[in-house]
Design an enzyme around this catalytic site. Structure first.
Site, PDB file in Angstrom:
ATOM      1  N   ASP A  91     -12.129   6.016   6.443  1.00 34.87           N
ATOM      2  CA  ASP A  91     -11.352   6.973   7.239  1.00 34.87           C
ATOM      3  C   ASP A  91     -11.506   6.593   8.701  1.00 34.87           C
ATOM      4  O   ASP A  91     -12.532   6.909   9.323  1.00 34.87           O
ATOM      5  CB  ASP A  91     -11.889   8.393   7.053  1.00 34.87           C
ATOM      6  CG  ASP A  91     -11.327   9.092   5.835  1.00 34.87           C
ATOM      7  OD1 ASP A  91     -10.106   9.319   5.809  1.00 34.87           O
ATOM      8  OD2 ASP A  91     -12.107   9.423   4.934  1.00 34.87           O
ATOM      9  N   ARG A  99     -15.280   6.643  11.526  1.00 32.80           N
ATOM     10  CA  ARG A  99     -16.489   6.246  10.808  1.00 32.80           C
ATOM     11  C   ARG A  99     -17.139   5.044  11.513  1.00 32.80           C
ATOM     12  O   ARG A  99     -18.339   5.028  11.720  1.00 32.80           O
ATOM     13  CB  ARG A  99     -16.161   5.874   9.361  1.00 32.80           C
ATOM     14  CG  ARG A  99     -15.413   6.952   8.583  1.00 32.80           C
ATOM     15  CD  ARG A  99     -16.172   8.255   8.420  1.00 32.80           C
ATOM     16  NE  ARG A  99     -15.443   9.188   7.569  1.00 32.80           N
ATOM     17  CZ  ARG A  99     -15.090  10.406   7.940  1.00 32.80           C
ATOM     18  NH1 ARG A  99     -15.371  10.843   9.156  1.00 32.80           N
ATOM     19  NH2 ARG A  99     -14.444  11.207   7.103  1.00 32.80           N
ATOM     20  N   ARG A 161      -5.425  16.374  14.408  1.00 30.35           N
ATOM     21  CA  ARG A 161      -5.244  15.173  13.583  1.00 30.35           C
ATOM     22  C   ARG A 161      -3.766  14.920  13.286  1.00 30.35           C
ATOM     23  O   ARG A 161      -3.415  13.835  12.823  1.00 30.35           O
ATOM     24  CB  ARG A 161      -6.016  15.323  12.277  1.00 30.35           C
ATOM     25  CG  ARG A 161      -7.517  15.475  12.464  1.00 30.35           C
ATOM     26  CD  ARG A 161      -8.197  15.887  11.165  1.00 30.35           C
ATOM     27  NE  ARG A 161      -8.113  14.854  10.162  1.00 30.35           N
ATOM     28  CZ  ARG A 161      -8.284  15.065   8.846  1.00 30.35           C
ATOM     29  NH1 ARG A 161      -8.496  16.314   8.393  1.00 30.35           N
ATOM     30  NH2 ARG A 161      -8.215  14.064   7.994  1.00 30.35           N
ATOM     31  N   LYS A 191      -1.243  10.448   4.718  1.00 29.99           N
ATOM     32  CA  LYS A 191      -1.874  11.593   4.046  1.00 29.99           C
ATOM     33  C   LYS A 191      -1.487  12.886   4.788  1.00 29.99           C
ATOM     34  O   LYS A 191      -1.100  12.835   5.947  1.00 29.99           O
ATOM     35  CB  LYS A 191      -3.394  11.408   3.985  1.00 29.99           C
ATOM     36  CG  LYS A 191      -4.103  11.314   5.342  1.00 29.99           C
ATOM     37  CD  LYS A 191      -5.576  10.956   5.162  1.00 29.99           C
ATOM     38  CE  LYS A 191      -6.319  11.015   6.492  1.00 29.99           C
ATOM     39  NZ  LYS A 191      -7.706  10.544   6.375  1.00 29.99           N
ATOM     40  N   HIS A 192      -1.540  14.067   4.087  1.00 30.15           N
ATOM     41  CA  HIS A 192      -2.029  14.379   2.746  1.00 30.15           C
ATOM     42  C   HIS A 192      -0.833  14.940   1.981  1.00 30.15           C
ATOM     43  O   HIS A 192      -0.450  16.087   2.204  1.00 30.15           O
ATOM     44  CB  HIS A 192      -3.135  15.418   2.802  1.00 30.15           C
ATOM     45  CG  HIS A 192      -4.282  15.080   3.706  1.00 30.15           C
ATOM     46  ND1 HIS A 192      -4.236  15.256   5.084  1.00 30.15           N
ATOM     47  CD2 HIS A 192      -5.503  14.579   3.424  1.00 30.15           C
ATOM     48  CE1 HIS A 192      -5.406  14.883   5.613  1.00 30.15           C
ATOM     49  NE2 HIS A 192      -6.192  14.474   4.642  1.00 30.15           N
ATOM     50  N   HIS A 204     -11.804  21.134   1.853  1.00 31.57           N
ATOM     51  CA  HIS A 204     -13.190  20.801   1.552  1.00 31.57           C
ATOM     52  C   HIS A 204     -13.930  22.003   0.962  1.00 31.57           C
ATOM     53  O   HIS A 204     -14.930  21.843   0.263  1.00 31.57           O
ATOM     54  CB  HIS A 204     -13.931  20.358   2.821  1.00 31.57           C
ATOM     55  CG  HIS A 204     -13.436  19.059   3.392  1.00 31.57           C
ATOM     56  ND1 HIS A 204     -12.365  18.989   4.236  1.00 31.57           N
ATOM     57  CD2 HIS A 204     -13.888  17.788   3.219  1.00 31.57           C
ATOM     58  CE1 HIS A 204     -12.165  17.722   4.579  1.00 31.57           C
ATOM     59  NE2 HIS A 204     -13.067  16.982   3.969  1.00 31.57           N
ATOM     60  N   ASP A 275      -7.588  12.439  -2.552  1.00 31.01           N
ATOM     61  CA  ASP A 275      -8.641  12.810  -1.615  1.00 31.01           C
ATOM     62  C   ASP A 275      -9.931  12.904  -2.427  1.00 31.01           C
ATOM     63  O   ASP A 275      -9.918  12.843  -3.662  1.00 31.01           O
ATOM     64  CB  ASP A 275      -8.299  14.142  -0.945  1.00 31.01           C
ATOM     65  CG  ASP A 275      -8.820  14.235   0.488  1.00 31.01           C
ATOM     66  OD1 ASP A 275      -9.766  13.492   0.827  1.00 31.01           O
ATOM     67  OD2 ASP A 275      -8.288  15.051   1.265  1.00 31.01           O
TER      68      ASP A 275
END
Length: 511
Positions: A91, A99, A161, A191-192, A204, A275
């Site tokens: 990601d 990351r 985002r 995405k998504h 999440h 995901d």
């Protein structure tokens, strides 16, 4: 198809993309790669941090970045020694979600900042430089860009985002981002699907629902995915979303969404990846193996597994669940073979673009991150003529816990960025349970930094309290903008090291 047991096992392993602990491949992962494991996903926990977090100075932060990039390149090379065609994913969105630069914060503004800047060529250049960084690490697939339309400003997981709230703008910038990244020889992943922007729940933590009509979804959420497909995006990630206008099942498990809508209606023929299946949106409904089987049957090709057990038992359990479903007739071997074939196709696409990666390695675009972040700054009043800070201020950060999507990223804070320019800057950080520090120090300017104040009542309350005491304060919003407040209201449209530095330079007159 009449597969042998060994062939079926390898095919089931080919569609898995697990994460793992540590900065070196554990023994179980090496063994799994030899047994056909098709992919691996990297997180910040896999990247060595050789320099302390929150480093303030340019030189030290550059050393930290270079060390991190070198460590992940060595890790990926180690993975490829076990399986040369392994799909290594990460990601790396830029902005808040990084990351490879988790220890230092992203050098690049995120999507909303690029959308506000409004220059698709700038978006393309930024994505190419992100691709340059990802390519240098040997990574195949970047789980980016987010092409969700941020229809609800209360959205807790998309927000900055997203490129914005206008479907056409999101589509144009999403396509430019994909073109830029893939020009560096790295596969992009939109995405998504079919769109996470009109939600107020973080997937999440629970299953979000998009309650819009089919007509609204067609007009608002699907155009950016159509644009991404037209731009040649190599992968699409489905969201753990309930979209009742399309199906009663979550999108990840829905044949109507993944095959009917994405494949047949939108015409996408690349890799569909889920995901992370441990996210509560789906893990609360089924066991991991059942999620994997149902997602594959629905039309997914790769199963992202963010967390694996210490000895890899969970990965082998997923393999066994998939092979068991084939033997039981719940999943056809033709569907599994198709999914594994798309994983191989993505690996082959990456292998064929070695020259593009070599070319982008020579194509550093110095200063681009700061320039792009600066282009996204907006101030109220817009006619501010002089820098509001001429001496070291007190900077108070009103800080909420970041979403799990952000993970371990630790961008430079605005106060730290100001301190680089104005030594003696004092900083304080206050969360929802805290209290404001003393704001009355004579002669010291005050800066209040907030992130997504529109979503946090406690943050708005403390901001109002601070402004009653100090109406001369400057307010910096690093998330979704709200009503202007303070003597000067500066919005960065994103939380990254690049955006913090851009704000600091603007506030101090560009020093």
């Amino acid at each position: 198809m009449g597969l042998s047991g060994g062939e079926l096992d390898r095919m089931a392993m080919a569609v898995l993309q697990p994460g793992f602990e540590g900065t070196e491949p554990p023994d179980w992962l090496r063994r799994a790669l030899g047994e056909g494991l098709g992919g691996v996903v990297l997180f910040a926990r896999n990247i060595a941090r050789n320099i302390a977090r929150n480093i303030a100075r340019d030189v030290a932060r550059d050393v930290a970045r270079n060390n991190a990039r070198g460590s992940v390149a060595a890790l990926v090379a180690d993975l490829r020694r076990e399986r040369p065609d392994v799909v290594v994913a990460v990601d790396e969105e830029g902005g808040a979600v990084t990351r490879l630069e988790a220890a230092t914060g992203s050098s690049w503004p995120g999507n909303l900042a690029l959308g506000v800047a409004g220059d698709e060529s700038l978006t393309r250049r930024v994505a190419r430089q992100i691709g340059r960084m990802v390519a240098a690490a040997g990574i195949t697939l970047d789980y980016a860009p987010v092409v969700d339309v941020n229809a609800d400003p209360r959205n807790p997981v998309i927000g900055v985002r997203s490129f914005g709230s206008d479907p056409d703008e999101v589509g144009r910038h999403g396509a430019a981002w994909i073109e830029g990244l893939q020009s560096a020889g790295v596969a992009a992943c939109a995405k998504h699907f079919p769109g996470h922007g009109d939600t107020v729940t973080d997937s999440h933590l629970a299953l979000p629902a998009v309650r819009a009509s089919r007509e609204v979804i067609e007009r608002r959420d699907l155009p950016p995915f159509r644009a991404a497909i037209a731009a040649g995006v190599r992968a699409v990630m489905c969201g753990h979303l309930l979209v009742p206008a399309v199906d009663a099942l979550p999108a990840t498990l829905s044949r109507a969404v993944l095959t009917g809508l994405l494949r047949e209606e939108l015409g996408f023929d690349g890799l569909v990846v889920t995901d992370a299946i441990e996210m509560r949106a789906v893990s609360a409904l089924h066991e991991p193996g059942e999620i994997a089987v149902r997602a594959l049957a629905a039309g997914a090709d790769a199963i992202c597994v963010g967390v694996s057990s210490a000895q890899g038992e969970s990965v082998y359990a997923l393999r066994d669940a998939i092979t068991g479903a084939v033997r039981d007739g719940r999943l056809t071997d033709e569907r599994l073979a198709e999914a594994a074939g798309r994983v191989r196709d993505l690996a082959a696409w990456y292998d064929a673009r070695a020259e593009a990666r070599a070319a982008v390695a020579r194509d550093a675009d110095e200063g681009l991150g700061l320039a792009a972040a600066t282009a996204a700054l907006r101030a109220t009043p817009a006619e501010q003529a002089a820098a509001p800070l001429t001496k070291a201020p007190l900077v108070v950060h009103l800080a909420a816990r970041p979403s799990q999507a952000v993970g371990r990223a630790t961008p430079l804070k605005v106060g730290q960025a100001i301190e680089e320019i104005l030594p003696g800057t004092a900083t304080a950080e206050v969360d929802g349970d805290g209290h404001l520090p003393d704001l009355s120090e004579a002669g010291r300017p005050l800066v209040i930094v907030v992130h997504d104040a529109v979503r946090h009542a406690w943050m708005r309350r403390l901001l109002e309290e601070a402004l009653r005491a100090r109406p001369d304060a400057v307010v910096v919003e690093t998330g979704m903008p709200g009503p202007p407040a303070g003597r000067l209201y500066l919005t960065t449209h994103g939380n990254s090291t690049a955006s913090a530095r851009a704000a600091a330079r603007w506030l101090t007159g560009g020093a």
